[in-house]
Enzyme design. Structure first.
Site, short mmCIF file in Angstrom:
data_model
loop_
_atom_site.label_atom_id
_atom_site.label_comp_id
_atom_site.label_asym_id
_atom_site.label_seq_id
_atom_site.Cartn_x
_atom_site.Cartn_y
_atom_site.Cartn_z
CG HIS A 327 -3.56 4.04 -2.31
ND1 HIS A 327 -3.26 2.51 -1.89
CD2 HIS A 327 -3.86 4.35 -0.69
CE1 HIS A 327 -3.52 2.46 -0.46
NE2 HIS A 327 -4.13 3.69 0.09
NE ARG A 347 -0.22 -0.88 2.66
CZ ARG A 347 -0.08 0.00 2.71
NH1 ARG A 347 1.71 0.33 2.59
NH2 ARG A 347 -0.55 1.29 2.22
#
Ligand SMILES: Cc1cc2nc3c(=O)[nH]c(=O)nc-3n(C[C@H](O)[C@H](O)[C@H](O)COP(=O)(O)OP(=O)(O)OC[C@H]3O[C@@H](n4cnc5c(N)ncnc54)[C@H](O)[C@@H]3O)c2cc1C
Ligand code: SF4
Ligand code: SF4
Ligand code: FES
Lengths: 551, 227
Positions: A327, A347
């Protein structure tokens, strides 16, 4: 070495934060483009940890002999089974059930519920699990779950996103099952009372994630996994489903070919118990705690790929185990939360990755592997990473942008788990950016299954992270909560149908003896034993080591 | 992380560990291989409930071992299991009325508003307030206030009225999600489309495509992600 800290950060890191602040306003209106296919390939092949030379080897034994896997995976597959057939008397069966479910996370719980819906009595089902019911990756998912139920979306678009994100290595029929079942899964959750975020008119709030071409993520703040898991666990308790906790399966039992049960071990007393079952479902989750290539991980304590090992011993095939998901946004600072997940939703809501000079360097929502690889490039090759006091590198994730875009207070409202985690250790992510670096997150591949969750070995089913094929070489965010629901359900239904026809089988260790002789034939002389069950962090190992990844 | 060492007392016995570790890592550094009291290691599962006292302080504090930095002079003990009973119910057979939860968990009426539960909660949840909301029959408020509960059980362990706050809250949230939240219309529409067999052909057609054509389709797909 006395360092001065200001609101959680050492003074020297503050200088870089100033640069991030200075460019923030410009970056908010910056329209970045995703990479082209060629650019993606280039950054992946040069910087992604899975492409690092020497990280893998090909398996010397078993049904997937010849497949490339990481050394850490090969080490547990090419190891002696934990149990010694000579030391255990199979004459005394502790329990006879229709269905034995190994792994009490999301997939296992969903499988049990659907086996009941399919007509198996709760008392004829046993869930056995390593830690407590729900101590699992499923509890930790933050960002959300994908389902194409939006107005501007449909399952065929979801299909294309998933298969492209997986580099076209996914098994198409599994992807089809995944995307076509998705809306029904959300509807089932709705009826069970899962509190997804909604607009005032009842429409779900849907957000984009890395690699999705539509906003499609359903979430419940950043506790999505916890919300789903505690609801299905509550439902399992209401139905009277029994869960044997702290009792991992250490080996399956077969009549030679068909899986007929398993041996459990009480983690505290070390006693074995023998369970005979007409169908067995593996829902043991992933492999983060193997720390592939030395990476820290987001995974729970029990994520040691036991199910993969058990399935391999009875002759199941594995697929796509050459690819691990890192990740992009694991916490790189401060040390106590190193490797822990900063959800992609951060994000998704507008926070941009930024380097030491406050420059944006990558489209924020690339698929995870591409995003991770560009973080590594920024730090290792371009020298634009930020070094922490313990020598870790990272890039900034400019979280205050979220407040600028969606209004003050948004982070505490919608990213409360993240905010709390950072805040516990002195950082206010609504005011300051946070430091991130890729962390080992997900087992992309796993035990091969078909659309019914069948492994190809009679009597053995699998679903969730332990299984492979659904996500190809890279899973998109929000597709694995979906995966454990879709294939947990399908494996539960298939196991129930199989159990209705099957009669209790003979239980033997024939497959263990067979596997041991395969190891002998391949000349693998090793003291290693598997499954691993739990990692060992005693003593100095309690402290994370700085990563030394060569490119 | 500093090179300095601090003293922690694990169930009364002194251990020297480096400064800056979480309580969980301090236990491991001291040589414990955890079985109980450790799950997600990241503040999501509630397995690591811990009770501690500080040297020179008479109070008992509560915390999550994986989310709290160990301090010099902490007396630590893990509380990994709380034997609180949960009522069983069939969500389909009950309705979200003002007395629903009280009829399933009558002990809620005995809350003496001492606020001990709120003080015990490592998630900083206003536990007493959600219990009071349940008492008033305000399910939605109880559901919202309790949302961050990770069911560690610390509130329950401290409650003088034997209330199982976290089970009560679970019921409130499920009632809210099942009965009080407005259902999604686009979802129902999509499900009827699926029942009519929609999207099957589009997907099968993609499965039949040559690999290069599928790649092309993917890289040329329209991206509409702005919210
Ligand atoms: C921090 C984090 C965040 C994530 N965020 C998202 C997200 O936003 N969206 C998304 O879609 N996905 C997300 N994921 C991925 C997703 O949560 C998991 O892939 C998924 O929940 C796996 O479900 P599972 O049931 O297969 O495995 P798990 O939930 O891990 O359950 C496996 C269970 O099996 C038990 N077990 C293991 N070995 C044995 C054994 N030998 N015997 C008995 N039991 C055993 C384990 O203890 C565990 O309880 C995230 C994962 C993590 C770690
Ligand atoms: S409300 Fe109770 S069970 Fe929930 S997190 Fe707080 S103390 Fe733990
Ligand atoms: S601890 Fe128990 S009695 Fe005291 S306020 Fe909380 S619920 Fe009420
Ligand atoms: S171990 Fe899960 S909350 Fe601490």
């Amino acid at each position: 070495m006395d360092m001065k800290f200001i609101d959680g950060y050492p003074e020297y890191m503050r200088q870089s934060i100033k640069k991030v602040e200075a460019t923030r306003e410009k970056r908010i209106s910056l329209d970045m483009e995703p990479m082209s296919a060629e650019e993606r390939e280039e950054v992946l092949s040069t910087y992604h940890p899975d492409y690092v030379k020497g990280g893998k080897r090909s398996l010397k034994v078993g049904a997937s002999k010849g497949e490339m896997v990481h050394h850490e995976t090969a080490n547990i597959l090419e190891a002696r089974p934990q149990v010694n057939p000579d030391e255990i008397d199979l004459g005394c069966i502790n329990r006879d059930v229709d269905i034995l479910i190994i792994g009490g996370g999301g997939a296992g719980t969903v499988a049990a519920l659907h086996a009941v819906y399919e007509g198996i009595l709760p008392e004829d089902i046993l869930i056995t699990t390593k830690l407590r019911h729900g101590d699992a990756n499923s509890m930790m998912a933050q960002g959300g779950i994908q389902a194409a139920d939006g107005l501007d979306d449909d399952p065929s678009i979801h299909f294309l996103d998933a298969i492209g994100g997986g580099h076209f290595a996914n098994k198409p029929d599994l992807v089809k099952a995944l995307v076509m079942d998705a809306p029904r899964i959300i509807d089932w959750h709705q009826r069970l009372g899962v509190m997804y975020e909604r607009e005032d008119d009842g429409h779900f709030v849907e957000r984009p994630g890395g690699g999705t071409s539509r906003p499609r993520l359903h979430s419940a703040k950043d506790y999505t996994g916890m919300e789903i898991m505690r609801v299905i666990r509550d439902e399992a308790r209401n139905l009277g489903l029994e869960v044997e906790e702290f009792s991992p399966a250490v080996e399956l039992l077969t009549d030679g070919d068909t899986v007929t049960g398993a041996i459990l071990m009480d983690l505290e007393t070390r006693e074995y118990s023998i369970i005979r079952a007409k169908s067995v479902i593996l829902t043991t989750g992933g492999f983060g705690r193997l720390h592939i290539q030395g990476y820290p991980t987001t995974n729970h304590y029990g994520a040691t790929a036991d199910g993969l090992v058990l399935a391999y011993h009875v002759g199941a095939r594995i697929t796509d185990m050459d690819s691990a998901q890192y990740h992009p946004t694991g916490a790189a600072y401060p040390e106590p939360i190193l490797g822990q997940l900063i959800t992609e939703k951060v994000r998704g809501m507008g926070a941009m990755p930024v380097n030491i000079d406050g420059e944006a360097f990558v489209y924020p929502l690339e698929p995870r592997d591409v995003e991770s690889a560009s973080f590594i490039r920024e730090c290792k090759t371009r020298g634009k990473g930020i070094e922490t006091p313990t020598g870790m590198l990272g890039v900034w994730l400019d979280s205050p942008m979220i407040e600028e875009i969606h209004g003050p207070g948004t982070i505490k409202k919608e990213l409360i788990a993240m905010w709390r985690m950072e805040h516990q250790f002195g950082i206010d992510m609504s005011q300051d950016p946070i430091l991130v670096y890729p962390t080992l997150h997900y087992q992309n591949g796993g035990v091969e299954i078909d659309v019914d969750g069948w492994t190809g070995v009679p009597g053995l089913y699998a679903g969730g992270e332990v299984a492979g094929g659904v996500h190809g070489k890279n899973r998109l965010m929000g597709n694995s909560l979906l995966d454990y629901n879709v294939f947990g359900r399908r494996s539960g239904i298939s196991a129930a149908r199989h159990a209705k026809k099957a009669s209790p089988g003979k239980i033997t260790f024939d497959h263990v003896i067979r596997f041991n002789s395969l190891l002998d034939e391949a000349g693998i002389d090793t003291e290693r034993r598997s499954p691993m069950l739990l990692p060992d962090y005693r003593g100095e190992r309690a402290i994370a080591r700085a990563l030394n990844i060569s490119i | 992380m500093g090179k300095n060492k601090i003293s922690v007392y694990i169930m009364g016995k002194e251990h020297r560990v480096p400064e800056g570790l979480t309580i969980m890592k301090a236990l491991e550094y001291a040589g414990y291989r955890l079985i109980r009291g450790c799950g997600c290691r990241a503040g999501f599962c509630g397995a690591c409930a811990t009770i501690y006292r500080k040297k020179g302080d008479y109070k008992l504090y509560t915390a999550l071992a994986c989310q709290t930095t160990a301090e010099n002079g902490m007396y630590l003990t893990q509380l990994p299991f709380i034997p609180a009973n949960k009522s069983e119910y069939d969500l389909e057979k009950i309705r979200a009325g003002p007395n629903t939860i009280l009829s399933i968990y009558p002990e809620v009426a005995r809350c003496v508003a001492c606020n001990t539960c709120t003080k015990a909660c490592p998630q900083d949840i206003q536990v007493m307030d959600y219990i009071q909301a349940v008492k008033r029959g305000d399910i939605t408020r109880a559901a919202d206030l309790s949302f961050n509960c990770l069911q560690c059980g610390l509130c329950t362990a401290r409650c003088p009225a034997e209330i199982k706050q976290y089970h009560v809250a679970q019921l409130a949230r499920r009632l809210h999600g099942r009965y009080l939240a407005i259902k999604s219309e686009p979802l129902s529409k999509r499900i009827s489309e699926l029942e009519e067999g929609c999207f099957e052909n589009e997907i099968d057609e993609m499965i039949e495509l040559k690999p290069e054509d599928l790649r092309k389709r993917y890289f040329e797909r329209e991206i509409k992600v702005s919210e």
